[in-house]
Design a protein around this motif. Structure first.
Motif, PDB file in Angstrom:
ATOM      1  N   MET A   1      28.589  46.008  33.806  1.00  0.00           N
ATOM      2  CA  MET A   1      29.984  45.775  33.577  1.00  0.00           C
ATOM      3  C   MET A   1      30.195  45.697  32.068  1.00  0.00           C
ATOM      4  SD  MET A   1      32.594  42.649  34.618  1.00  0.00           S
ATOM      5  CE  MET A   1      31.844  42.083  36.015  1.00  0.00           C
ATOM      6  N   ASP A   2      31.165  46.434  31.613  1.00  0.00           N
ATOM      7  CA  ASP A   2      31.441  46.426  30.178  1.00  0.00           C
ATOM      8  C   ASP A   2      32.432  45.323  29.834  1.00  0.00           C
ATOM      9  OD1 ASP A   2      33.644  47.501  31.338  1.00  0.00           O
ATOM     10  OD2 ASP A   2      33.858  49.175  29.946  1.00  0.00           O
ATOM     11  N   PHE A   3      32.666  45.141  28.561  1.00  0.00           N
ATOM     12  CA  PHE A   3      33.521  44.067  28.062  1.00  0.00           C
ATOM     13  C   PHE A   3      34.956  44.209  28.568  1.00  0.00           C
ATOM     14  CE2 PHE A   3      36.367  42.274  24.852  1.00  0.00           C
ATOM     15  CZ  PHE A   3      35.966  40.939  24.912  1.00  0.00           C
ATOM     16  N   ALA A   4      35.512  45.388  28.633  1.00  0.00           N
ATOM     17  CA  ALA A   4      36.898  45.601  29.064  1.00  0.00           C
ATOM     18  C   ALA A   4      37.085  45.215  30.523  1.00  0.00           C
ATOM     19  CB  ALA A   4      37.296  47.060  28.832  1.00  0.00           C
ATOM     20  N   THR A   5      36.117  45.542  31.382  1.00  0.00           N
ATOM     21  CA  THR A   5      36.209  45.195  32.801  1.00  0.00           C
ATOM     22  C   THR A   5      36.115  43.674  32.984  1.00  0.00           C
ATOM     23  OG1 THR A   5      35.151  47.301  33.329  1.00  0.00           O
ATOM     24  CG2 THR A   5      35.224  45.671  35.075  1.00  0.00           C
ATOM     25  N   ALA A   6      35.203  43.032  32.272  1.00  0.00           N
ATOM     26  CA  ALA A   6      35.068  41.581  32.344  1.00  0.00           C
ATOM     27  C   ALA A   6      36.328  40.898  31.834  1.00  0.00           C
ATOM     28  CB  ALA A   6      33.861  41.122  31.547  1.00  0.00           C
ATOM     29  N   ASN A   7      36.921  41.453  30.783  1.00  0.00           N
ATOM     30  CA  ASN A   7      38.152  40.900  30.229  1.00  0.00           C
ATOM     31  C   ASN A   7      39.282  41.013  31.255  1.00  0.00           C
ATOM     32  OD1 ASN A   7      39.684  39.646  28.351  1.00  0.00           O
ATOM     33  ND2 ASN A   7      40.086  41.474  27.099  1.00  0.00           N
ATOM     34  N   ARG A   8      39.394  42.146  31.949  1.00  0.00           N
ATOM     35  CA  ARG A   8      40.432  42.326  32.973  1.00  0.00           C
ATOM     36  C   ARG A   8      40.207  41.365  34.149  1.00  0.00           C
ATOM     37  NH1 ARG A   8      39.769  48.322  33.692  1.00  0.00           N
ATOM     38  NH2 ARG A   8      39.027  48.402  31.603  1.00  0.00           N
ATOM     39  N   ALA A   9      38.967  41.164  34.573  1.00  0.00           N
ATOM     40  CA  ALA A   9      38.660  40.251  35.680  1.00  0.00           C
ATOM     41  C   ALA A   9      39.017  38.815  35.299  1.00  0.00           C
ATOM     42  CB  ALA A   9      37.192  40.360  36.056  1.00  0.00           C
ATOM     43  N   ALA A  10      38.666  38.405  34.079  1.00  0.00           N
ATOM     44  CA  ALA A  10      39.000  37.052  33.621  1.00  0.00           C
ATOM     45  C   ALA A  10      40.505  36.867  33.541  1.00  0.00           C
ATOM     46  CB  ALA A  10      38.352  36.790  32.267  1.00  0.00           C
ATOM     47  N   PHE A  11      41.214  37.905  33.087  1.00  0.00           N
ATOM     48  CA  PHE A  11      42.672  37.834  33.009  1.00  0.00           C
ATOM     49  C   PHE A  11      43.276  37.713  34.410  1.00  0.00           C
ATOM     50  CE2 PHE A  11      46.862  39.904  32.881  1.00  0.00           C
ATOM     51  CZ  PHE A  11      47.492  39.028  32.010  1.00  0.00           C
ATOM     52  N   ALA A  12      42.708  38.449  35.396  1.00  0.00           N
ATOM     53  CA  ALA A  12      43.212  38.381  36.775  1.00  0.00           C
ATOM     54  C   ALA A  12      43.021  36.975  37.347  1.00  0.00           C
ATOM     55  CB  ALA A  12      42.505  39.418  37.639  1.00  0.00           C
ATOM     56  N   VAL A  13      41.870  36.371  37.089  1.00  0.00           N
ATOM     57  CA  VAL A  13      41.608  35.008  37.566  1.00  0.00           C
ATOM     58  C   VAL A  13      42.557  34.026  36.892  1.00  0.00           C
ATOM     59  CG1 VAL A  13      39.895  33.140  37.587  1.00  0.00           C
ATOM     60  CG2 VAL A  13      39.207  35.471  38.179  1.00  0.00           C
ATOM     61  N   LEU A  14      42.750  34.150  35.606  1.00  0.00           N
ATOM     62  CA  LEU A  14      43.651  33.277  34.865  1.00  0.00           C
ATOM     63  C   LEU A  14      45.084  33.441  35.340  1.00  0.00           C
ATOM     64  CD1 LEU A  14      43.974  31.233  32.581  1.00  0.00           C
ATOM     65  CD2 LEU A  14      44.269  33.151  31.007  1.00  0.00           C
ATOM     66  N   LEU A  15      45.519  34.670  35.584  1.00  0.00           N
ATOM     67  CA  LEU A  15      46.875  34.940  36.066  1.00  0.00           C
ATOM     68  C   LEU A  15      47.075  34.353  37.462  1.00  0.00           C
ATOM     69  CD1 LEU A  15      49.525  36.330  35.328  1.00  0.00           C
ATOM     70  CD2 LEU A  15      48.647  38.380  36.446  1.00  0.00           C
ATOM     71  N   THR A  16      46.063  34.478  38.325  1.00  0.00           N
ATOM     72  CA  THR A  16      46.147  33.913  39.675  1.00  0.00           C
ATOM     73  C   THR A  16      46.249  32.391  39.616  1.00  0.00           C
ATOM     74  OG1 THR A  16      44.841  35.755  40.536  1.00  0.00           O
ATOM     75  CG2 THR A  16      44.983  33.794  41.921  1.00  0.00           C
ATOM     76  N   ALA A  17      45.442  31.743  38.797  1.00  0.00           N
ATOM     77  CA  ALA A  17      45.484  30.283  38.660  1.00  0.00           C
ATOM     78  C   ALA A  17      46.830  29.832  38.120  1.00  0.00           C
ATOM     79  CB  ALA A  17      44.352  29.809  37.752  1.00  0.00           C
ATOM     80  N   ALA A  18      47.376  30.560  37.151  1.00  0.00           N
ATOM     81  CA  ALA A  18      48.686  30.208  36.594  1.00  0.00           C
ATOM     82  C   ALA A  18      49.776  30.374  37.649  1.00  0.00           C
ATOM     83  CB  ALA A  18      48.979  31.054  35.367  1.00  0.00           C
ATOM     84  N   ALA A  19      49.703  31.437  38.459  1.00  0.00           N
ATOM     85  CA  ALA A  19      50.707  31.669  39.509  1.00  0.00           C
ATOM     86  C   ALA A  19      50.636  30.564  40.561  1.00  0.00           C
ATOM     87  CB  ALA A  19      50.484  33.040  40.139  1.00  0.00           C
ATOM     88  N   MET A  20      49.427  30.162  40.933  1.00  0.00           N
ATOM     89  CA  MET A  20      49.277  29.086  41.910  1.00  0.00           C
ATOM     90  C   MET A  20      49.806  27.756  41.373  1.00  0.00           C
ATOM     91  SD  MET A  20      45.554  30.038  43.533  1.00  0.00           S
ATOM     92  CE  MET A  20      45.398  28.517  44.404  1.00  0.00           C
ATOM     93  N   GLY A  21      49.537  27.468  40.114  1.00  0.00           N
ATOM     94  CA  GLY A  21      50.041  26.246  39.497  1.00  0.00           C
ATOM     95  C   GLY A  21      51.556  26.227  39.426  1.00  0.00           C
ATOM     96  N   MET A  22      52.138  27.349  39.069  1.00  0.00           N
ATOM     97  CA  MET A  22      53.614  27.440  39.013  1.00  0.00           C
ATOM     98  C   MET A  22      54.201  27.289  40.415  1.00  0.00           C
ATOM     99  SD  MET A  22      54.771  27.801  35.939  1.00  0.00           S
ATOM    100  CE  MET A  22      56.273  28.727  35.978  1.00  0.00           C
ATOM    101  N   SER A  23      53.577  27.895  41.422  1.00  0.00           N
ATOM    102  CA  SER A  23      54.068  27.789  42.803  1.00  0.00           C
ATOM    103  C   SER A  23      54.046  26.339  43.263  1.00  0.00           C
ATOM    104  CB  SER A  23      53.201  28.609  43.754  1.00  0.00           C
ATOM    105  OG  SER A  23      53.167  29.936  43.379  1.00  0.00           O
ATOM    106  N   TRP A  24      52.942  25.651  42.972  1.00  0.00           N
ATOM    107  CA  TRP A  24      52.820  24.264  43.385  1.00  0.00           C
ATOM    108  C   TRP A  24      53.872  23.406  42.692  1.00  0.00           C
ATOM    109  CZ3 TRP A  24      51.773  19.711  40.815  1.00  0.00           C
ATOM    110  CH2 TRP A  24      51.543  18.610  41.635  1.00  0.00           C
TER     111      TRP A  24
END
Length: 157
Positions: A1-24
């Motif tokens: 896995m290259d740096f760009a793919t890892a960066n996109r995966a981390a961003f997806a996890v961060l975006l999901t956590a932020a969306a869940m926090g806002m929903s709650w």
């Protein structure tokens, strides 16, 4: 896995956590957290056996007995015992003694007579009154209901 793919995966996890926090947060603001007016399960925490019973209403006691007790007990003078003993004339009868019913060992060994105080303790929590009793009734926590049933039982003689 290259740096760009890892960066996109981390961003997806961060975006999901932020969306869940806002929903709650939005959900907790939109739906207030209310305490129920009456608890769903009443837990007996204090012993009210020393508290005298209120005056009973025998008419309401008859309704309660018909709804709760008549499934297992008979209340007629010549009625036979079925799942439970015939309770006609139970006031003044010895606890755990009867002519045509076999009581559990602990109830038969309890002693005493059925009076207002004894019936109050029994109706409040039968398993605490005589551990190992065969009566599957959990008991009545409301002292007014117990007083009403006892008032009605006093009319049977």
């Amino acid at each position: 896995m290259d740096f760009a793919t890892a960066n996109r995966a981390a961003f997806a996890v961060l975006l999901t956590a932020a969306a869940m926090g806002m929903s709650w947060t939005i959900g907790s603001l939109a739906v207030p957290d209310l305490t129920p007016a009456r608890p769903a399960l009443a837990i007996v925490t204090e012993d009210d056996s020393a508290t005298p019973l209120p005056a009973g209403n025998s008419a309401h006691g008859a309704v309660l007995v018909n709804a709760i007790c008549s499934r297992c007990h008979d209340f007629t003078p010549s009625g036979a015992s079925s799942a439970g003993p015939n309770l006609f004339g139970v006031i003044g009868r010895p606890v755990g003694k009867g002519t045509d019913y076999t009581y559990s060992h602990n109830l038969a060994a309890h002693g005493g007579t059925w009076d207002e105080a004894t019936l109050n303790l029994w109706l409040r929590h039968p398993a605490a009154f005589a551990p190992g009793t065969r009566m599957s009734f959990r008991g009545l926590t409301d002292p007014v209901d117990r007083a009403d049933i006892i008032a009605w039982l006093k009319t049977l003689h």
